[in-house]
Design a protein around this motif. Structure first.
Motif, short mmCIF file in Angstrom:
data_model
loop_
_atom_site.label_atom_id
_atom_site.label_comp_id
_atom_site.label_asym_id
_atom_site.label_seq_id
_atom_site.Cartn_x
_atom_site.Cartn_y
_atom_site.Cartn_z
N GLY A 33 -2.14 -0.29 -3.27
CA GLY A 33 -1.02 -0.21 -4.20
C GLY A 33 -0.90 -1.50 -4.96
O GLY A 33 -1.91 -2.13 -5.30
N GLU A 34 0.30 -1.90 -5.15
CA GLU A 34 0.55 -3.16 -5.84
C GLU A 34 0.23 -4.31 -4.89
O GLU A 34 0.58 -4.26 -3.72
N CYS B 35 0.85 -1.20 0.00
CA CYS B 35 0.00 0.00 0.00
C CYS B 35 0.88 1.25 0.00
O CYS B 35 2.01 1.22 0.48
N PHE B 36 0.34 2.33 -0.52
CA PHE B 36 1.05 3.60 -0.53
C PHE B 36 0.68 4.45 0.68
O PHE B 36 -0.51 4.55 1.02
N LEU B 37 1.68 5.07 1.32
CA LEU B 37 1.45 6.15 2.27
C LEU B 37 1.67 7.42 1.48
O LEU B 37 2.72 7.58 0.84
N PRO C 95 9.37 0.20 -6.27
CA PRO C 95 8.00 0.72 -6.32
C PRO C 95 7.73 1.40 -7.65
O PRO C 95 8.60 2.04 -8.22
N SER C 96 6.48 1.27 -8.09
CA SER C 96 6.06 2.02 -9.27
C SER C 96 5.68 3.42 -8.81
O SER C 96 5.52 3.67 -7.63
N GLY D 186 5.14 6.71 -0.91
CA GLY D 186 6.04 5.57 -0.74
C GLY D 186 5.26 4.31 -0.49
O GLY D 186 4.14 4.34 0.03
N VAL D 187 5.83 3.19 -0.87
CA VAL D 187 5.20 1.89 -0.71
C VAL D 187 5.66 1.26 0.60
O VAL D 187 6.87 1.16 0.86
N ILE D 188 4.73 0.82 1.39
CA ILE D 188 5.04 0.15 2.65
C ILE D 188 5.63 -1.22 2.34
O ILE D 188 5.03 -2.01 1.62
#
Length: 189
Positions: free
Chosen positions: A130-131, A9-11, A183-184, A23-25
């Motif tokens: 997210g991804e 998931c993204f913060l 991360p994308s 940013g991706v957790i």
């Protein structure tokens, strides 16, 4: 359990009307009132009140009076339950810039002033899907670190193919740059 589902998931932090930090957790730890390493184990206090509050809020505390630690309250109200965000990968930045709770808080500008903030776009901090990295099969589940009690509970998760993880399991080598996950860009803004 929420903690492994936050991997990927993204913060998001709104910096200005058209500028964001995303940013991706890639690493999390879970804590719950029934085990002694949770701040709510001994009951509700002024210091831990937020942890007993509404799910979806930040619970931010100082570790050893120095580093901020960013948690997301989970579960249900009146039960101390939370997920510590341990590491985030940010595209285009040094892979270690947010690889640990203190570094993560510093990079996102989070401190006790944001304690009990609800994660919503109108509050300039939020989470998004997210991804789906849990489907990739390379999520490591292991014991938590940096605590003295309940160390044997396997409530820490991290993305094996990320170079941004704060501390890897013994024997788990950092992936080479050409074989690691990155991360994308977050395009949902």
């Amino acid at each position: 359990m929420v903690a492994p589902n936050l991997i990927g998931c993204f913060l998001i932090k709104r910096i200005s009307k058209k500028s964001y930090l995303a940013g991706v957790i890639v690493e999390t730890e879970a804590y719950s009132q029934e085990e002694p390493s949770c701040h709510g184990f001994s009951g509700r206090t002024r210091r831990n009140e937020t942890l007993f509050g509404e799910p979806g809020n930040f619970y931010i505390y100082l570790s050893y009076g120095i580093n901020s630690c960013v948690n997301i309250v989970t579960g249900k109200k009146d039960w101390a339950n939370g997920v510590l965000l341990r590491s985030i990968a940010i595209r285009g930045e040094n892979e270690r810039i947010a690889s640990g709770p203190g570094l993560l808080a510093k990079r996102f500008g989070l401190d006790r002033n944001y304690n009990n903030l609800t994660l919503l776009p109108e509050n300039d901090f939020w989470l998004t899907d997210g991804e789906n990295l849990t489907q990739m099969g390379n999520i490591v589940q292991t014991t938590r670190i940096g605590i003295s009690q309940a160390k044997d509970i396997p409530w820490r998760w991290y993305l094996k193919s990320s170079r941004s993880v704060s501390k890897r399991e013994k024997g788990d080598r950092i992936p080479p740059k050409n074989k690691c996950w990155a991360p994308s860009s977050f395009e949902g803004l």
